[in-house]
Structures are given as C-alpha cells and as structure tokens.
Design an enzyme around this catalytic site. Structure first.
Site, PDB file in Angstrom:
ATOM      1  N   LYS A  45       0.526   1.241 -13.754  1.00 56.16           N
ATOM      2  CA  LYS A  45       1.898   1.177 -13.898  1.00 56.16           C
ATOM      3  C   LYS A  45       2.531   0.438 -12.727  1.00 56.16           C
ATOM      4  O   LYS A  45       2.413   1.046 -11.704  1.00 56.16           O
ATOM      5  CB  LYS A  45       2.606   2.296 -14.051  1.00 56.16           C
ATOM      6  CG  LYS A  45       4.231   2.168 -14.527  1.00 56.16           C
ATOM      7  CD  LYS A  45       5.186   3.562 -14.564  1.00 56.16           C
ATOM      8  CE  LYS A  45       5.819   3.597 -13.045  1.00 56.16           C
ATOM      9  NZ  LYS A  45       6.661   2.459 -12.904  1.00 56.16           N
TER      10      LYS A  45
ATOM     11  N   CYS B   4       4.923  -1.956   4.009  1.00 55.05           N
ATOM     12  CA  CYS B   4       4.865  -1.027   4.501  1.00 55.05           C
ATOM     13  C   CYS B   4       4.376  -0.938   6.038  1.00 55.05           C
ATOM     14  O   CYS B   4       4.680   0.242   6.847  1.00 55.05           O
ATOM     15  CB  CYS B   4       3.965   0.179   3.611  1.00 55.05           C
ATOM     16  SG  CYS B   4       2.422  -0.703   3.480  1.00 55.05           S
TER      17      CYS B   4
ATOM     18  N   GLY C  70       4.347   3.702  -2.768  1.00 53.16           N
ATOM     19  CA  GLY C  70       5.749   3.685  -2.605  1.00 53.16           C
ATOM     20  C   GLY C  70       6.479   4.489  -1.582  1.00 53.16           C
ATOM     21  O   GLY C  70       5.992   4.689  -0.485  1.00 53.16           O
TER      22      GLY C  70
ATOM     23  N   THR D   7       6.698   9.755 -14.009  1.00 50.49           N
ATOM     24  CA  THR D   7       6.273  11.182 -14.328  1.00 50.49           C
ATOM     25  C   THR D   7       5.414  11.637 -15.162  1.00 50.49           C
ATOM     26  O   THR D   7       4.809  12.611 -14.986  1.00 50.49           O
ATOM     27  CB  THR D   7       7.813  11.437 -14.535  1.00 50.49           C
ATOM     28  OG1 THR D   7       9.015  11.230 -13.400  1.00 50.49           O
ATOM     29  CG2 THR D   7       7.876  12.958 -14.554  1.00 50.49           C
TER      30      THR D   7
ATOM     31  N   THR E 155       8.225   7.219   0.745  1.00 52.47           N
ATOM     32  CA  THR E 155       7.951   8.676   0.870  1.00 52.47           C
ATOM     33  C   THR E 155       8.759   9.739   0.237  1.00 52.47           C
ATOM     34  O   THR E 155       8.210  10.808  -0.414  1.00 52.47           O
ATOM     35  CB  THR E 155       8.394   9.161   2.315  1.00 52.47           C
ATOM     36  OG1 THR E 155       7.471   8.335   3.210  1.00 52.47           O
ATOM     37  CG2 THR E 155       7.915  10.661   2.540  1.00 52.47           C
TER      38      THR E 155
ATOM     39  N   GLU F 200      -0.029   6.386  -0.712  1.00 51.72           N
ATOM     40  CA  GLU F 200       0.153   5.488   0.351  1.00 51.72           C
ATOM     41  C   GLU F 200       1.770   5.222   0.291  1.00 51.72           C
ATOM     42  O   GLU F 200       2.123   4.542  -0.222  1.00 51.72           O
ATOM     43  CB  GLU F 200      -0.479   4.462   0.024  1.00 51.72           C
ATOM     44  CG  GLU F 200      -0.887   3.312   1.420  1.00 51.72           C
ATOM     45  CD  GLU F 200       0.395   2.629   2.029  1.00 51.72           C
ATOM     46  OE1 GLU F 200       1.241   2.829   2.910  1.00 51.72           O
ATOM     47  OE2 GLU F 200       0.704   1.769   1.248  1.00 51.72           O
TER      48      GLU F 200
ATOM     49  N   VAL G   2       9.766   9.314  -2.926  1.00 51.18           N
ATOM     50  CA  VAL G   2       9.228   9.383  -4.484  1.00 51.18           C
ATOM     51  C   VAL G   2       7.780   9.949  -4.389  1.00 51.18           C
ATOM     52  O   VAL G   2       7.128  10.986  -5.294  1.00 51.18           O
ATOM     53  CB  VAL G   2       9.124   8.260  -5.385  1.00 51.18           C
ATOM     54  CG1 VAL G   2       8.621   8.278  -6.650  1.00 51.18           C
ATOM     55  CG2 VAL G   2      10.661   7.735  -5.355  1.00 51.18           C
TER      56      VAL G   2
END
Length: 417
Positions: A96, A208, A152, A137, A154, A174, A156
């Site tokens: 996804k 990041c 993504g 989810t 922190t 990550e 989430v």
C-alpha cells in the site's frame, strides 16, 4: 526495465526534482542486484551439539506474506528495499503506497508484474492495494499479514505497532528522524557547506534523514552561517522536471502550513530567521529553504520533526555537551560529525557517542547506501531495511536438533531413567 515513466511520475506526484527521481529508480535497480546476490548467501549456522551423535542447525524459512506500507517521499525506493529482500527470502508482498502517489505505485507494480510473468512467476506475488488509512488499519490488524513493514510518521507508526502487537504479529518500523550535523572547529568547511546544504535542502527537507539541527562550534559559528546563507542563495528553485532545478515544491498545501507554523514557533521561542522563512509567490507549494539561529538546543520546536526545509543552527562549546544534545531528541535515525580528530571520531562511534542507527563522519545525514542496514532507534522504531543482515526480519528462524545416533542423551547431562 522501462524506468523513464517512473521518474516522471515521481516528480509529477511527489514534487521531487527529476535527478532525485532518477536516483530513486536507480536505487530500486541497485537493491534488486544486491538481493539477487544475497539470495545465494542466506543460511543458518551449524552449531556444535553437546550431545554425542547429534547435529544442531539453524534453519531459516519465509514468513509468508509481507505487508508493505510506504510514505509519499520515497514512492519507489522504499518499496524496492522491502520487496526485493522479501522476495528472495521466499515471501509474497502486498503493497500500500501513499494515497497521494498512487500513479507511481501503479506504474511500479505493472513493471514488476511484467518482469515476474516474463520469468514464469505469477505477477500477484507483488500485489498492490490503493487507499487511505482504513486500508492500512486493515492490513495492520489482519492475522494473515505475517510481517508488516511500515514507513511513515512516528505518530502513525506507534498506532500500527500497537495494532500489530495486539495480535502478536511482527512489524518493521522506519519512522521519523530529527537528525543533527555536528561541526567541530577542526572541520573541513569545504566539506561542511555542501553537505549541510544537501542534507537540509535536498528533497525540499522531506526526507526522514534530512538534517534539521546543525550544531556549530562557537569558534566557527558565524563564519559557517554566513557561508551557508550564501550557498542557500545559489540554490536553483523551479520546476522539478527541469534538469537544472535543485529544489522543488513541498508535497501538499498542508506541508506549506506546517512550514509556516514552525517558522512562527521558532520566532516565538527566540529564534532569528537568517535566510528564507516565507512562501514563494509562484504556482505550487513552494517555500523558501530556511535557516534559523539563536534557539536553545532544548527549544520545543527544535525537538519537533517538521517535514520541511528548516535548519536550526545551534552553538556549542564542548564535545561532551554536543554529543548529549544530539541524543536528547526522541528520534534516533541519522547523525553526522565533521572533524579530523581520530579520537573524537571513535568516541562518536562508541557507546558514549551517537545513539542513532546511522552514524556518519565527514558526510551528511542523508544519502545512505543500500549495503548497510537502514533504520534507527528510539521513536524511529528500531527497524532495519535493505542491507547487512536485515533479511532476517523477513524470515522465521527454527533451531533444529537431529539425533543420528541410537542413544538418547539429554542436554545438560540430565539423567531420566
């Protein structure tokens, strides 16, 4: 492989400049080469057994299905890290991508499916699903997902980790980084200026591994700030498809608002904007790359990861204090020092040095190579992707004992008669 469409889609959807899009596609190609070589090397050790006539071996098997959720800022490469390693470990993948880069996800999946099918392998081994947070989810909660790799924020990532752990699943995280470059008085400034510029401004501050904190020794602070501001003024801002452009737009209008809010907070907390700080008056989500000085190392905004091109320049006196300041933020992804002092270099690499997963010397915080495991500690999630022994995360381990004798000795010399 037909890669030109990937590059254009990356620039079109994400806003990344064309040369960085080319680099991202090349990174996927490189990790495929790496994975093919690695596929001939995966194996467990044969261990000495304390029991006569027994063999003790370590067997590694695929986990099964790897769910991969990636972020907008690297819509090709991060999936490449995960999928290439997952496949050579014997797994299938369900990807996804970010909902804002769905065209890139579709293009990549079509190319991969063709390569697989041309080699008599089902294209569905690398399947794609598009959608928003509800899809993520569902993946996190689905027990059929043997490993969930999430890249993504922190915030989430913490939610994903809890959902996966609730079903005793496995996750690879990550997450964010609040990365620092430390420049000592003996540093080569010819390396420092381009390194800080690329680390802070590259991808418009949306990596990041972007440098968000620049610690300068007090003896060189003013000189470096002046040279850095001069370098910022030479950055070519424009259309990301133009090969001469070095700096493109932010990804969304929300990112522009986040940028402006962070600049305002920095001012309120005592900072001074010495370069940038404003929205650029042109179509698109363009903002000025920004340098802020005068803030204390523990200012709340300095401890906040703002996914935008804002660099906080901070002054220090001693090695011990600045190493501590590097480590005081919640994230622990990437870090760099610039120095010629050999003793300091090894102190930086040691237990009292950087607590990050990526620890650099005389190079910037961004631009990691695929051969080294990529990831970080603390609120960065603790996961590792791509190189070194990160393949182990995509497999399950069995310790196997084989008795090839006619006796039945017990371990630890236990007698049960």
């Amino acid at each position: 492989m037909q890669t030109s469409s990937w590059k254009f889609r990356v620039s079109l959807e994400m806003g990344k400049i064309f040369v960085e899009g080319v680099g991202e596609v090349q990174e996927y190609v490189d990790v495929c080469d790496y994975a093919v070589g690695l596929s001939r090397m995966i194996g467990g050790p044969i261990l000495p057994s304390e029991r006569p006539g027994h063999a003790l071996i370590e067997q590694w098997n695929p986990v099964g299905l790897v769910g991969i959720i990636t972020a907008f800022n690297f819509p090709v490469a991060v999936y490449g890290w995960n999928s290439a390693i997952a496949m050579i470990c014997g797994n299938a993948c369900l990807w996804k991508g970010a909902p804002t880069t769905s065209l890139t996800s579709v293009a990549v999946t079509k190319i991969i499916a063709k390569v697989l099918e041309d080699n008599k392998v089902p294209g569905a081994i690398c399947s794609l699903v598009c959608g928003g947070a509800d899809i993520g989810t569902a993946m996190a909660r689905d027990e059929r997902m043997d490993l969930l790799s999430f890249t993504g924020s922190t915030k989430v990532g913490k939610q994903v980790a809890l959902m996966v752990q609730e079903r005793f699943g496995r996750s690879l995280l990550e997450l964010g980084g609040n990365n620092a470059i430390i420049v000592f008085e003996d540093a080569d400034l010819n390396l420092v200026i381009p390194s800080a510029l690329f680390a802070a401004v590259g991808t418009a501050g949306q990596r990041c591994t972007t440098a968000r904190r620049l610690f300068l020794h007090e003896s060189i602070h003013d000189e470096v700030v002046a040279k850095l501001a001069q370098a910022y003024a030479q950055v070519r801002i424009g259309d990301p498809w133009d090969p001469d452009t070095l700096y493109g737009p932010l990804h969304t209008k929300e990112a522009v608002k986040m940028f402006l809010d962070a600049v305002e907070q920095a001012k309120q907390q005592g900072g001074s904007v010495v370069y940038g700080g404003k929205v650029i008056n042109r179509p698109g989500n363009y903002v000025e790359p920004t340098i802020v000085t005068g803030l204390p190392h523990n200012a709340p905004i300095v401890h906040t990861e703002t996914f935008a091109p804002i660099l906080y320049v901070l002054k220090f006196k001693e090695e011990e204090e600045v190493f501590a300041w590097n480590n005081e933020v919640k994230q622990g992804l990437s870090s760099s020092i610039f120095t010629k002092d050999l003793g300091r270099i090894f102190r930086w690499l040691g237990p009292k040095g950087s607590d990050c997963g990526i620890v650099n010397v005389n190079i910037p915080t961004s631009g990691a190579e695929i051969g080294g495991a990529f990831g970080g500690e603390k609120h960065t999630g603790g996961g590792r992707e791509s190189g070194s022994d990160s393949w182990k995360l995509y497999m399950r381990r069995s310790t196997c004992t084989i008795n090839y004798s006619k006796d039945l000795p017990l371990a630890q010399g236990i007698k049960f008669q």
